[in-house]
Design an enzyme around this catalytic site. Structure first.
Site, PDB file in Angstrom:
ATOM      1  N   GLN A  85      29.532   9.407 -50.069  1.00  0.00           N
ATOM      2  CA  GLN A  85      29.250   8.751 -48.777  1.00  0.00           C
ATOM      3  C   GLN A  85      30.305   9.125 -47.738  1.00  0.00           C
ATOM      4  OE1 GLN A  85      26.731   7.171 -47.406  1.00  0.00           O
ATOM      5  NE2 GLN A  85      25.532   7.512 -49.246  1.00  0.00           N
ATOM      6  N   SER A  86      30.796  10.341 -47.790  1.00  0.00           N
ATOM      7  CA  SER A  86      31.817  10.791 -46.843  1.00  0.00           C
ATOM      8  C   SER A  86      31.304  10.748 -45.394  1.00  0.00           C
ATOM      9  CB  SER A  86      32.212  12.226 -47.209  1.00  0.00           C
ATOM     10  OG  SER A  86      32.857  12.845 -46.125  1.00  0.00           O
TER      11      SER A  86
END
Ligand SMILES: Cc1ncc(COP(=O)(O)O)c(C=O)c1O
Length: 360
Positions: A85-86
């Site tokens: 989930q960068s």
């Protein structure tokens, strides 16, 4: 130690090519309802979640310089890595598309992260970014930089073999590595400190403290060097989101020293300038606790501001706890920089809901 005038520092920044990605200045204002509970301390927020690029965030600023560097070097592809989930990866992919580069993302997934095409990954899919997924070795820990760079090099070799000209950049755009040989990400937060200075000075509200979530270190290093160059007393407080202080402090220091060198600033950075708290890490990177869920709900309920579960909620949690522990003096002005990340809220929805319902 030398003190620089604002205009002189702006001229220094202009020596580095940049592209335009964001709407500036981002809003800065007091959190009035929260302040009613804070006995004299004034909490302000700087809304870098409203930069205007793909749901916003601190990475939009960094990419103004990093992408300009990639374009200057004739790249047609940009490759980076990050956690599943960068926020960095989403921002990079969006900025790359806007400037005609192909985004290639290496995402590290731990076994219990949410379904693949959620939150940031869903948006990366919409952008038609090339996504490669690797299992990460440890839950709640950041990925080993050297190992990730090695994998990135392998990916780049494949891209070159296919005729592309890739530009490699490490996670978060903070530390030097790959093609990023200068702290251009931190430069953008040096610039953001000048923006804060101008906004706050206009309303006589210079912050005594700036609080941020610190992950790859560039935001903290840039703000700190900016405050020092302006000769401000403002202290920059980093709330660790992934690594313990002893591992992370040298990283922030290195970026700050590299930045001072790159800008040829005659300023001194002392050990006490580097303030980091690692006691709000909770269960680890990207792992949601009841306190994090509660912090998000509280700020949304009181101020209609949405925090993200991985970074900014931890920063806010830290700020409130430090306030309770009288770390700040009663008349201090504290500025929380909201560094974005809200798309991850949707990916972590089930974790947040279960923490909220357990706490009721
Ligand atoms: C929303 C958000 N806030 C803060 C940070 C930390 O910024 P830095 O990596 O410059 O320390 C990140 C980094 O990924 C982020 O995504």
């Amino acid at each position: 130690m030398k003190e620089y005038r604002l205009e002189a520092l702006k001229r220094k920044i202009k020596e580095f090519p940049s592209i335009e990605l964001i709407c500036r200045p981002t809003p800065l204002y007091p959190l009035e309802k929260l302040n009613q509970q804070a006995r004299g301390t004034k909490i302000l927020i700087k809304r870098d979640d409203l930069t205007g690029l793909a749901f916003g965030g601190n990475k939009s600023r960094k990419l103004e310089f990093i992408l300009a560097d990639a374009l200057k070097r004739g790249a047609d592809t940009i490759i980076t890595w990050g956690a599943m989930q960068s926020n960095w990866c989403l921002q990079l992919a969006a900025a790359a598309r806007k400037f005609g580069l192909r985004p290639v993302l290496l995402l590290f997934k731990s076994y219990d992260v949410p379904a693949i095409y959620e939150g940031n990954v869903f948006l990366e899919y919409l952008l038609d970014a090339q996504i490669e997924i690797k299992e990460s070795e440890e839950r709640g820990k950041s990925v080993n930089q050297d190992k990730a760079l090695e994998l990135l090099e392998e990916l780049a070799a494949r891209e070159r073999a296919e005729g592309y000209r890739p530009y490699l950049v490490p996670v978060g755009g903070s530390t030097c590595g790959g093609h990023l040989d200068k702290p251009l990400g931190a430069l953008s937060y040096f610039q953001a400190m000048l923006e804060i200075y101008e906004q706050a000075a206009a309303v006589s509200a210079l912050p005594d403290y700036v609080v941020i979530a610190s992950g790859s270190g560039g935001t903290q290093a840039g703000l700190l060097v900016g405050a020092k160059a302006l000769g401000l007393k403002t202290k920059v407080v980093g709330i660790c989101v992934s690594d313990k202080k002893e591992e992370f402090l040298p990283v922030v220091k290195q970026i700050a020293f590299d930045l001072v060198k790159m800008l040829e600033l005659e300023i001194q950075l002392d050990n006490e300038d580097f303030i980091l708290f690692d006691n709000y890490l909770g269960a680890g990177y990207g792992l949601i606790t009841a306190e994090i869920a509660g912090t998000i709900r509280n700020l949304f309920k009181t101020e209609a501001v949405l925090l993200d579960p991985v970074y900014t909620a931890k920063a806010m949690l830290g700020l409130i706890d430090l306030l309770k522990r009288n770390y700040f003096s009663s008349n201090d002005r504290i500025l929380l920089v909201h560094t974005g990340g809200t798309p991850a809220l949707f990916a972590f929805k089930d974790y947040l809901l279960s923490q909220l319902s357990a706490g009721q």
